[in-house]
Structure formats: C-alpha cells, structure tokens
Design an enzyme around this catalytic site. Structure first.
Site, PDB file in Angstrom:
ATOM      1  N   GLU A 177      -2.161  85.863  40.951  1.00 35.76           N
ATOM      2  CA  GLU A 177      -1.406  84.746  41.515  1.00 35.76           C
ATOM      3  C   GLU A 177      -1.040  83.798  40.366  1.00 35.76           C
ATOM      4  O   GLU A 177      -1.904  83.368  39.607  1.00 35.76           O
ATOM      5  CB  GLU A 177      -2.257  84.013  42.566  1.00 35.76           C
ATOM      6  N   ARG A 178       0.239  83.534  40.246  1.00 33.18           N
ATOM      7  CA  ARG A 178       0.776  82.685  39.169  1.00 33.18           C
ATOM      8  C   ARG A 178       0.473  83.275  37.788  1.00 33.18           C
ATOM      9  O   ARG A 178       0.253  82.539  36.818  1.00 33.18           O
ATOM     10  CB  ARG A 178       0.239  81.252  39.255  1.00 33.18           C
ATOM     11  N   ASN A 220      -8.006  81.920  46.077  1.00 31.55           N
ATOM     12  CA  ASN A 220      -7.622  82.470  47.387  1.00 31.55           C
ATOM     13  C   ASN A 220      -8.343  83.821  47.468  1.00 31.55           C
ATOM     14  O   ASN A 220      -7.776  84.862  47.181  1.00 31.55           O
ATOM     15  CB  ASN A 220      -6.102  82.650  47.476  1.00 31.55           C
ATOM     16  N   GLU A 301      -4.522  74.826  51.946  1.00 29.65           N
ATOM     17  CA  GLU A 301      -3.447  75.822  51.980  1.00 29.65           C
ATOM     18  C   GLU A 301      -3.837  77.040  52.823  1.00 29.65           C
ATOM     19  O   GLU A 301      -3.659  78.185  52.411  1.00 29.65           O
ATOM     20  CB  GLU A 301      -3.057  76.250  50.567  1.00 29.65           C
ATOM     21  N   ARG A 346       1.116  63.176  50.482  1.00 28.87           N
ATOM     22  CA  ARG A 346       0.252  64.238  49.953  1.00 28.87           C
ATOM     23  C   ARG A 346      -0.549  63.761  48.743  1.00 28.87           C
ATOM     24  O   ARG A 346      -1.703  64.163  48.549  1.00 28.87           O
ATOM     25  CB  ARG A 346       1.102  65.460  49.581  1.00 28.87           C
ATOM     26  N   LYS A 370      -7.840  68.620  40.204  1.00 28.05           N
ATOM     27  CA  LYS A 370      -6.693  68.907  39.334  1.00 28.05           C
ATOM     28  C   LYS A 370      -6.338  67.673  38.512  1.00 28.05           C
ATOM     29  O   LYS A 370      -6.628  66.546  38.921  1.00 28.05           O
ATOM     30  CB  LYS A 370      -5.496  69.368  40.156  1.00 28.05           C
ATOM     31  N   ASP A 375       0.144  68.825  41.988  1.00 32.15           N
ATOM     32  CA  ASP A 375      -0.129  70.234  41.719  1.00 32.15           C
ATOM     33  C   ASP A 375       0.434  70.712  40.380  1.00 32.15           C
ATOM     34  O   ASP A 375       1.452  71.402  40.364  1.00 32.15           O
ATOM     35  CB  ASP A 375       0.474  71.089  42.852  1.00 32.15           C
ATOM     36  N   GLU A 403       2.935  77.882  35.931  1.00 33.57           N
ATOM     37  CA  GLU A 403       3.611  78.082  37.221  1.00 33.57           C
ATOM     38  C   GLU A 403       4.840  77.200  37.365  1.00 33.57           C
ATOM     39  O   GLU A 403       5.859  77.624  37.899  1.00 33.57           O
ATOM     40  CB  GLU A 403       2.603  77.773  38.335  1.00 33.57           C
TER      41      GLU A 403
HETATM   42  C1  GCV Z   1      -4.237  79.684  44.053  1.00 30.05           C
HETATM   43  C2  GCV Z   1      -0.667  75.868  43.990  1.00 30.05           C
HETATM   44  C3  GCV Z   1      -0.218  77.269  43.715  1.00 30.05           C
HETATM   45  C4  GCV Z   1      -1.046  78.274  44.490  1.00 30.05           C
HETATM   46  C5  GCV Z   1      -2.523  78.030  44.176  1.00 30.05           C
HETATM   47  C6  GCV Z   1      -2.872  76.605  44.555  1.00 30.05           C
HETATM   48  C7  GCV Z   1      -4.302  76.260  44.252  1.00 30.05           C
HETATM   49  O1  GCV Z   1      -0.313  75.473  45.272  1.00 30.05           O
HETATM   50  O2  GCV Z   1       1.140  77.397  44.019  1.00 30.05           O
HETATM   51  O3  GCV Z   1      -0.640  79.562  44.086  1.00 30.05           O
HETATM   52  O4  GCV Z   1      -3.346  78.943  44.839  1.00 30.05           O
HETATM   53  O5  GCV Z   1      -2.051  75.733  43.825  1.00 30.05           O
HETATM   54  O6  GCV Z   1      -4.535  75.664  43.215  1.00 30.05           O
HETATM   55  O7  GCV Z   1      -5.171  76.577  45.036  1.00 30.05           O
END
Ligand code: GCV
Length: 711
Positions: A177-178, A220, A301, A346, A370, A375, A403
């Site tokens: 992912e990413r 995820n 999410e 948000r 973060k 994000d 990303e």
């Molecule tokens: C792993 C963002 C990304 C998602 C990521 C999420 C996260 O939304 O687009 O791909 O999921 O951050 O950090 O959990």
C-alpha cells in the site's frame, strides 16, 4: 568456444563491474584516492576483536572487513603488530583494559577513539552493548566514505530516540500500500524456508542508520498475519535481522480473534478476548523471543477497533499491552483517526479523541501520531497532539514513501519537511517546547520514545524506486537517531557517500535537494492548501473532486474555494482548530498578519482580491506560486544537465528521465489547478501568465486506473 566466452567476459565484465544500479545504496565503499587510501590503511590495517562469537560483533567485523580494504585499496593484514581497528564491549579483555569512559554511549551508543594499545595505534570502537559497537562501526565507515574522518578520532554518540522504526505497509500478497518501488521485499510465499539475501542487505542498510525496529506488515492488517503459518514467516525474517539489532513487530487487526473464529467478540474488556491475545502473544514470543510488539490502526478508515464495542482506544491498547508486557513488548497505537459520521473538521478529530485519554494508557503503550493533523501532505502544521498529551509517550510517524509528493518519480527530499515539524515550537511548557523535545521524551520525562517512518523500500533493484528516494530513507534514519541533525548536513553526507565527494557536484546537488520539497508544495498545494490530489491513488491533481461519499475525502472540502475566496477558516469564525494549539501558537496561526504564507489557506479563507504582503492579490499570488513551482523544476533540470556527466551513466540516466516526468507533471498540476481555480474565482489570468494548455474538462477526464501503490 572457450576462447569466445573468455573474450566476451573480458568485454562485458568491466561494464558489469562498473554497473551502478543503486543497489549498494550509500554503502558503496568505493576505493579512495591513492594517498587517502594509503593514509587510512596506515591508521588501521587489520580488524580485531575478542568477541567474534557474538553475532552482532561478528556482523560488525564482517562489515569492516568488507569495507576497509575496498576503501583503502589494500588487503587487511592477517593480524599481528600493526595499527588496527579494535571493536568490542567491556566483555572483551582488551576493551576493558583500555578503561574507556563509556557512560556517554548509553545502551545503544558508541565511542570511537584513536589510542595506543600495547604500543600499537588503534582505532577503537567501543560500546556498552554489541549493537552500539555495530553502530560505531557504521559511523566510522560513514566518516571514512564521506571524507570527514578527523585527524584524531574522538567521537561519542548515542541515539536520542529509543524506537527508531520502519513501518512497512506490505500486504501478504506482496503488494505494498502506497509502495512505489516494486513489490514487498518480504517474499512471504517462500518464507520461512527461503530467506532472500536481500534481507541481509536491508538489515545492513538500516543498521548503518541505527534503525532498530521494523513492522513487517501493513497497518491495514489481515487476520492471517497472526496465524501460526505467518508467525513462522515473521520469525524467519526476525532471525536474519536480529544480529543487526533490528527487532520485528507486527501490525495487528483488532478483530483477528473473531475473524479467525476463535472468539465471539473482540470487546477488549471481555476476559476471553484478553486471554486469546495473551495466548497469542505467548505463541509469538516462543517463535520470536525478542518480538517488539504490535502496531494497531483501530477505528480508522474502516478498520475495526474497540469503539465497535463502545470501548475507548485506551481500553483496546491496554488490553493488548497486558498481553505483551510479561515479554517486554510494547503496543504502538495509532492516533490517525477520523470519522465519516463526525461533521467536525477532520484536522481536529484525532486531538478530540485522544487528548482526553492522556494518562489512561498503560506504561508499555506509545501513541503514534502523524507529523501533521491530516495525512502526510506536502506541508502541514505540526499535529496539535504534540505537546498536548504530556502523560503519554508519543511516536512521530512520517511517510518516507511519497504518496502525496509525486511517488518515486518526483525528486522531493523530505528531511526539510521533517525538520520543520521537529523544530516547531508547541509552547506546551513555554517557549522552546519543540516537537523534537516531545519526541525524544525530554519535555515530559518519558523513557519510551520513538519515531516511525512508513518505508519506501521494495523489490526494485534500487530499493526505493529512485536514487533520490534513497536519500529519504537515509535521512529518516539519521533524524530518528538525532532529531536535531540538519537536513542539509544529512543531504551532504548522503551525496558524498552515494555519488562522489567532488564539491562541484555535491554542493549544487544538495542545494537542489534542499529546494525540492518546496517546489512540490508550490506546484501541488501552495500557500497552505492541502489534499488536492486525485481520488484513490492520489497521483496528480483533482481539486475539482466534490462528489465522494465521505466529505473529507473530497479536495473541495479542504480548499473551500468559491467565487469570493479560497481556504479553510480554522479560526474562531470557522472550525476553531487553532484552539487545539497552545496560546502563542494559536494566536500566531489565527492572525492573518502572523500566520505566514506556508499556512495561510490552512487556517484562513481569503478573498480572491485581498492584497497579500507580496503586494499581489490572493488570486495573483496563487497563480504565481504555481508558476514558481514549475520554474523550480526547470531549474533542477538545468542543474542536473550539468551535474549528470559527473556520475555514472546508469544512475544519471534514471535521474534525468525522472526529472522529465517531474517537469511534465509539474506543468500538469499547474495547468489543471489554475484552470480549475479560475473556473471558481472567475478572475482573469494576471498579465503575462501562460494560460493552461487545455481546458478544465481535459484535466478532469484524466484517469490513472493502474497507478501503483493503490490496493
Ligand atoms: C495504510 C492514508 C493512506 C492510506 C493509509 C492511511 C493510514 O489515508 O492513503 O493508504 O493506510 O493513510 O495511514 O492508515
């Protein structure tokens, strides 16, 4: 035939030997100029230790033995009477006899000292623990490679942050992912029996920076990760990484026991659930005795979590923490939460949910936040949770993989962005309460401290998808070791090891790197705009998108442009997100005169015709910023045209080609964004400004269904 093969070998081999595909990263150990190599060989001609039985000392010695002759151009002496490198801990009688003061080295640091040992000149690498000695060995090699070895070595270093983590967002099917650098480096299918030799080089590269933990799988997460089959695979990776001081961690899916059909509920207060996790932790520790612990993305999410059972994040984190506690494990609980049913801004939601939980987490829980409140955008203000949870240790999570900053094909050196956040003053305990001090624990007296970087490492030969993205991996590791290291210092040491030490190459390259992130900000999201990327894959512009199911997934939610103006009012007249910051910070952000350009539209809705300090109107300034971004990429290309011949053709070519992509796409971003914002503002283009190449509909119709990293 044999003659032909020999002839071909002679013809082909030199090319192969000279091939520079980026695989060696910054650990190239090129032969130094003759005089320098000879001088280095005189300072040490052998590598010695009393502790070769220790696996970590053994890999440190192996690294030195590989690097030293390669750099000096001279074979190592078999041992005996000449100058040497001596490496070890006080367990070594020779090190103990030197009576070095190792108090400054702490548990993971080292001392590098040139001294006499029994009449022989020695470069001594000494540490309290083998891992510190390994870091010392890599530090010595860094100084030697970069050409910055002082005449008489006398260095004491220790990491400022305890957990220096990579987070892989790697899936069990090897997609990432990413991820923009190929497949996952974890070849799960062949594990546990087959371990790719790349795992060792991965470990070397990370150890060279002091990275000491890695979360192998995506936040995820799948429940299968915690089955016996996958635990065995993780254990095989852990076995390879262990000598390099790197602990393995796993992301855990909250509902795992239910999905594996072993419990009826995942309620954290249900004793059966707690018992399941305890047994699971015991099982993991039997396979991986030094397992680091769990990383959890919960109620975020669409991921399940304790709130599904009306419990809090603290209830969930503490239950897991109890399961790993007897083994010395920890839980990293992510604060990246926002809800589709919550109409609140948000940018405010994580703070609203987590701040009330300060003081409620077990002592082996660390909350992972973060760098900014949305994000991993090209620029965000620091997350308001930094400084706001004094009773809870906080990890800062940054995204090394890009990303939102052009994947692997845009040159964007991220260290200036991370420094910007680390240096930001939260004012939590008055002036000087920087984010760096929150992170290293010094502000609130925390022992458990950490940084986490979402990895940009994949199966690509060059590891990171591009040569310059290797610098982001490198810089992350160096800053996790010492959050105060300056971004340009890191870029300089990286460039000197990765390319050449020639100042006529290094200096302009570092300059180019240092300006590269601001260029991306300017051509994507200038002046505090954010999250304007296309849907899903996040590649390219999509500021017009306003029809996605969740409001906060729409770029229009963030820029709030209308015929009167642009920007998100987060002051008292708007969402009042400024109030989540300490007084002086809140006041600075809330005031149009003090907020500054970088966060203007993050915190304010500004009329198109309002005059900015530049003397331009808002509309004119926006257009000028997009142009400035494109011009910066032009300048990078021009720089690189001159610099490329100074390095090997292979890496130079890749960089040249990627800059072409970046240039095309900077123009795409600029044109599409100007076309869109003009359609909203209704203002004419300022004089002399080039109109977008196409109309808005053209840009809106662009689709990228096969963009990488989106699963
Ligand atoms: C792993 C963002 C990304 C998602 C990521 C999420 C996260 O939304 O687009 O791909 O999921 O951050 O950090 O959990």
């Amino acid at each position: 035939m044999a003659v032909l093969v020999a002839a071909l070998t002679i013809l082909v081999w030199p090319n192969i030997a000279a091939a520079e595909d980026g695989y060696r990263l910054w650990l190239r150990y090129e032969t130094l100029p003759a005089a320098e190599g000879a001088a280095l060989a005189r300072r040490a001609g052998a590598v010695e230790t009393d502790e070769s039985a220790d696996p970590t000392i053994a890999v440190a010695v192996a690294e030195l033995r590989r690097a030293w002759p390669s750099m000096t151009g001279q074979p190592l002496a078999a041992g005996g009477s000449g100058a040497a490198i001596l490496i070890g801990t006080p367990k070594s009688p020779r090190i103990a006899a030197l009576r070095l003061d190792l108090s400054g080295a702490g548990e993971e640091g080292f001392v590098l000292r040139e001294m006499q040992d029994g009449g022989r000149p020695m470069i001594v690498i000494a540490a309290n623990r083998p891992t510190g000695a390994l870091y010392g060995a890599f530090h010595l090699l860094r100084l030697a490679q970069a050409g910055t070895l002082p005449d008489r070595l006398n260095v004491v270093e220790r990491p400022r942050v305890k957990l220096r983590m990579l987070n892989h967002w790697d899936n069990l099917d090897r997609t990432v992912e990413r991820g923009f650098s190929g497949q996952s480096i974890w070849d799960w299918w062949k594990l546990p029996t087959a371990t790719d030799p790349r795992y060792v080089d991965y470990a070397r590269a990370n150890a060279s920076l002091g990275i000491n933990g890695t979360v192998l799988n995506n936040v995820n997460a799948k429940p299968d990760t915690l089955t016996a089959e996958w635990i065995a695979k993780a254990a095989a990776v852990a076995d390879v990484l262990r000598p390099y001081g790197i602990k393995v961690y796993l992301s855990a899916r909250w509902s795992t026991p239910v999905e594996l059909k072993q419990t009826k509920t995942a309620d954290p207060l249900d004793p059966q659930v707690a018992a399941w996790w305890k047994a699971k932790a015991d099982e993991i520790y039997r396979a991986i005795p030094d397992f680091g612990g769990f990383l959890v993305k919960a109620n975020s999410e669409g991921q399940p979590g304790p709130q599904d059972y009306k419990r809090t994040h603290a209830d969930g984190a503490n239950m897991l923490a109890a399961a790993v506690k007897p083994h010395g494990g920890i839980v990293m609980w992510r604060a990246f939460v926002y809800s589709e049913v919550d109409p609140e801004d948000r940018a405010k939601q994580a703070y609203s949910e987590f701040k009330p939980l300060d003081g409620k987490f077990a002592d082996n829980v660390i909350v992972q936040v973060k760098n900014g409140p949305i994000d991993f955008q090209p620029r965000e203000p620091f997350h308001p949770l930094f400084g706001a949870m004094p009773k809870t240790p906080l990890v800062m999570e940054v995204q090394i993989t890009k990303e939102y900053l052009g994947f692997a094909t845009h040159l964007a050196y991220l260290a200036p962005m991370w420094s910007e956040v680390l240096e930001a003053d939260t004012f939590a305990k008055g002036k000087g309460s920087t984010v760096a001090k929150v992170i290293d624990g010094s502000l609130d007296g925390h022992e458990l401290t950490g940084m986490a970087g979402v990895a940009n490492i994949g199966s690509d030969r060059n590891w990171s998808g591009s040569i310059f993205d290797q610098a982001n991996w490198y810089a992350y590791g160096r800053m996790a070791w010492n959050p105060d290291l300056a971004a340009d210092t890191i870029a300089t040491e990286w460039a000197r090891q990765t390319f050449t030490r020639d100042p006529s190459f290094v200096q302009p390259t570092v300059q180019m790197m240092m300006g590269s992130r601001q260029a991306v900000v300017d051509y994507m999201t200038p002046l505090g705009l954010t999250h304007l990327m296309a849907t899903g894959h996040h590649y390219g512009p999509g500021p017009w998108v306003d029809d996605l199911a969740r409001p906060e997934w729409n770029p229009a939610y963030y820029h709030r442009a209308d015929k009167n103006g642009i920007g998100f009012d987060r002051t008292r007249t708007g969402s009042n997100a400024v109030a989540q910051y300490a007084g002086p910070v809140a006041r600075r952000f809330a005031d149009r005169r003090t907020v500054g350009d970088d966060f203007l539209l993050w915190f304010h809705h500004v009329g198109w015709d309002e005059k900015l300090p530049s003397g331009r109107t808002m509309w004119e300034e926006l257009v000028a910023r997009y142009d400035r971004g494109v011009a910066a990429v032009d300048a990078m290309q021009a720089h690189w045209e001159r610099l490329a011949p100074m390095i090997d053709a292979e890496r130079a070519r890749e960089i040249t080609q990627f800059l072409v992509i970046q240039k095309q796409e900077a123009i795409w971003w600029r044109d599409a964004s100007i076309a869109y914002f003009q359609s909203v503002s209704g203002r004419p283009l300022p004089q002399g400004v080039r109109p977008p190449a196409h109309d808005l509909e053209f840009y809106k119709a662009i689709r990228h269904p096969y963009a990488p990293g989106h699963h």
